[in-house]
Design a protein around this motif. Structure first.
Motif, mmCIF file in Angstrom:
data_model
loop_
_atom_site.group_PDB
_atom_site.id
_atom_site.type_symbol
_atom_site.label_atom_id
_atom_site.label_comp_id
_atom_site.label_asym_id
_atom_site.label_seq_id
_atom_site.Cartn_x
_atom_site.Cartn_y
_atom_site.Cartn_z
ATOM 1 N N PHE A 1 0.846 -1.187 0.000
ATOM 2 C CA PHE A 1 0.000 0.000 0.000
ATOM 3 C C PHE A 1 0.886 1.244 0.000
ATOM 4 N N PHE A 2 0.480 2.229 -0.796
ATOM 5 C CA PHE A 2 1.129 3.541 -0.827
ATOM 6 C C PHE A 2 0.032 4.584 -0.643
ATOM 7 N N ASP A 3 0.054 5.276 0.486
ATOM 8 C CA ASP A 3 -0.949 6.300 0.758
ATOM 9 C C ASP A 3 -0.408 7.650 0.292
ATOM 10 N N TYR A 4 -0.631 7.931 -0.988
ATOM 11 C CA TYR A 4 -0.112 9.148 -1.596
ATOM 12 C C TYR A 4 -1.207 10.216 -1.578
ATOM 13 N N GLY A 5 -1.062 11.193 -0.695
ATOM 14 C CA GLY A 5 -2.092 12.215 -0.551
ATOM 15 C C GLY A 5 -3.414 11.572 -0.182
ATOM 16 N N THR A 6 -4.451 11.865 -0.940
ATOM 17 C CA THR A 6 -5.765 11.285 -0.675
ATOM 18 C C THR A 6 -5.956 9.952 -1.389
ATOM 19 N N TYR A 7 -4.940 9.492 -2.107
ATOM 20 C CA TYR A 7 -5.054 8.278 -2.915
ATOM 21 C C TYR A 7 -4.392 7.096 -2.205
ATOM 22 N N CYS A 8 -4.973 5.935 -2.406
ATOM 23 C CA CYS A 8 -4.362 4.697 -1.912
ATOM 24 C C CYS A 8 -4.020 3.831 -3.123
ATOM 25 N N ILE A 9 -2.729 3.594 -3.311
ATOM 26 C CA ILE A 9 -2.245 2.756 -4.408
ATOM 27 C C ILE A 9 -1.977 1.368 -3.836
ATOM 28 N N TRP A 10 -2.650 0.352 -4.358
ATOM 29 C CA TRP A 10 -2.483 -0.976 -3.796
ATOM 30 C C TRP A 10 -2.806 -2.021 -4.881
ATOM 31 N N GLY A 11 -2.978 -3.277 -4.477
ATOM 32 C CA GLY A 11 -3.294 -4.327 -5.429
ATOM 33 C C GLY A 11 -2.152 -4.569 -6.392
ATOM 34 N N ALA A 12 -2.489 -4.929 -7.633
ATOM 35 C CA ALA A 12 -1.457 -5.184 -8.637
ATOM 36 C C ALA A 12 -0.615 -3.937 -8.878
ATOM 37 N N THR A 13 -1.260 -2.760 -8.852
ATOM 38 C CA THR A 13 -0.520 -1.516 -9.065
ATOM 39 C C THR A 13 0.484 -1.278 -7.942
ATOM 40 N N GLY A 14 0.084 -1.553 -6.711
ATOM 41 C CA GLY A 14 1.003 -1.409 -5.585
ATOM 42 C C GLY A 14 2.185 -2.345 -5.686
ATOM 43 N N ARG A 15 1.927 -3.557 -6.124
ATOM 44 C CA ARG A 15 3.023 -4.532 -6.250
ATOM 45 C C ARG A 15 3.981 -4.126 -7.363
ATOM 46 N N ILE A 16 3.431 -3.644 -8.491
ATOM 47 C CA ILE A 16 4.282 -3.193 -9.597
ATOM 48 C C ILE A 16 5.098 -1.981 -9.168
ATOM 49 N N LEU A 17 4.468 -1.033 -8.469
ATOM 50 C CA LEU A 17 5.196 0.145 -8.002
ATOM 51 C C LEU A 17 6.303 -0.248 -7.043
ATOM 52 N N ALA A 18 6.030 -1.165 -6.125
ATOM 53 C CA ALA A 18 7.054 -1.618 -5.185
ATOM 54 C C ALA A 18 8.228 -2.246 -5.932
ATOM 55 N N ALA A 19 7.942 -3.002 -6.983
ATOM 56 C CA ALA A 19 9.013 -3.626 -7.770
ATOM 57 C C ALA A 19 9.844 -2.579 -8.497
ATOM 58 N N LEU A 20 9.184 -1.557 -9.051
ATOM 59 C CA LEU A 20 9.926 -0.496 -9.727
ATOM 60 C C LEU A 20 10.823 0.252 -8.752
ATOM 61 N N LEU A 21 10.292 0.580 -7.586
ATOM 62 C CA LEU A 21 11.099 1.298 -6.593
ATOM 63 C C LEU A 21 12.270 0.444 -6.121
ATOM 64 N N SER A 22 12.075 -0.868 -6.078
ATOM 65 C CA SER A 22 13.169 -1.762 -5.705
ATOM 66 C C SER A 22 14.275 -1.720 -6.759
ATOM 67 N N ILE A 23 13.894 -1.665 -8.025
ATOM 68 C CA ILE A 23 14.893 -1.541 -9.094
ATOM 69 C C ILE A 23 15.645 -0.235 -8.953
ATOM 70 N N LEU A 24 14.914 0.844 -8.702
ATOM 71 C CA LEU A 24 15.554 2.151 -8.557
ATOM 72 C C LEU A 24 16.472 2.192 -7.336
ATOM 73 N N ASP A 25 16.145 1.425 -6.301
ATOM 74 C CA ASP A 25 16.983 1.369 -5.107
ATOM 75 C C ASP A 25 18.355 0.792 -5.416
ATOM 76 N N THR A 26 18.450 -0.015 -6.461
ATOM 77 C CA THR A 26 19.741 -0.619 -6.798
ATOM 78 C C THR A 26 20.656 0.361 -7.521
ATOM 79 N N HIS A 27 20.125 1.517 -7.826
ATOM 80 C CA HIS A 27 20.913 2.563 -8.482
ATOM 81 C C HIS A 27 21.196 3.661 -7.483
ATOM 82 N N ASP A 28 22.448 3.968 -7.270
ATOM 83 C CA ASP A 28 22.811 5.015 -6.328
ATOM 84 C C ASP A 28 22.583 6.376 -6.996
ATOM 85 N N ALA A 29 21.285 6.749 -7.051
ATOM 86 C CA ALA A 29 20.915 7.935 -7.826
ATOM 87 C C ALA A 29 21.133 9.228 -7.081
#
Length: 211
Positions: free
Chosen positions: A179-207
């Motif tokens: 779950f991602f509680d972004y402002g008044t929105y709740c991102i979850w379900g398949a979208t939450g899982r995909i977002l978590a995976a993308l952020l995990s990929i970005l975490d591997t980059h020392d940006a």
């Protein structure tokens, strides 16, 4: 965009191109948690990154409340594969054009992520990641399906304060729900899982400050 930020963006995009699966391999990927799902219906979504008000951002939609399935939920543009789609990339681009008017030629495809299987609806969803060098341009919503566009800075989405996980059991299998509680929105379900995976990929980059 100044030279330093431009260099950081270039490095980040290079990292994504390297880390993501080649788009032509997307048909052969399995859900890393649920395994091979040969009987699933095929779908694809488009994760588009672009600069918005000086921040690297991600585009979401809020689905129309009149839809029979997943009404009002936060999602990425996308949907079911059709017979004329030669690949998940074509599905994602076609659906984004139909739903929000995003012109395919504006999108540089960076790669694909492992698909996500939705247990209840039996969809295997391939996330396709793209970058909009010139931004999204003028968009138009298919109002029967999309109620709102949401532009969320990646920096805000990486804030641990808005993230939480729950563990749900269905049958004999327990799954992690993001779950991602972004402002008044709740991102979850398949979208939450995909977002978590993308952020995990970005975490591997020392940006550093590149987000």
């Amino acid at each position: 965009m100044d030279g330093r930020v431009l260099q950081e963006r270039t490095l980040l995009l290079t990292h994504l191109r390297t880390y993501l699966e080649a788009p032509e391999h997307a048909h052969f990927l399995d859900d890393q948690l649920e395994g091979h799902q040969p009987g699933a219906r095929q779908a694809a979504v488009l994760l588009v990154l672009f600069e918005h008000e000086g921040e690297l951002s991600l585009l979401f939609i809020r689905r129309a409340s009149t839809l029979r399935a997943h009404s009002g939920e936060i999602a990425f543009p996308g949907g079911s594969a059709e017979s004329q789609d030669a690949s998940p990339v074509e599905t994602a681009l076609r659906e984004a054009w139909e739903e929000i008017g995003l012109a395919p030629e504006r999108v540089e495809i960076l790669g694909a992520m492992p698909p996500v299987f939705t247990v209840v609806s039996n969809f295997l969803i391939v996330p396709v990641v793209g970058y909009l060098h010139q931004g999204p341009g003028e968009l138009r919503l298919q109002e029967s399906e999309v109620a709102e566009l949401i532009v969320a800075p990646l920096r805000a989405l990486t804030d641990p304060a808005i993230q939480r996980v729950e563990h749900w059991t269905r049958g004999e299998k327990t799954r992690t729900v993001y779950f991602f509680d972004y402002g008044t929105y709740c991102i979850w379900g398949a979208t939450g899982r995909i977002l978590a995976a993308l952020l995990s990929i970005l975490d591997t980059h020392d940006a550093g400050s590149s987000l």
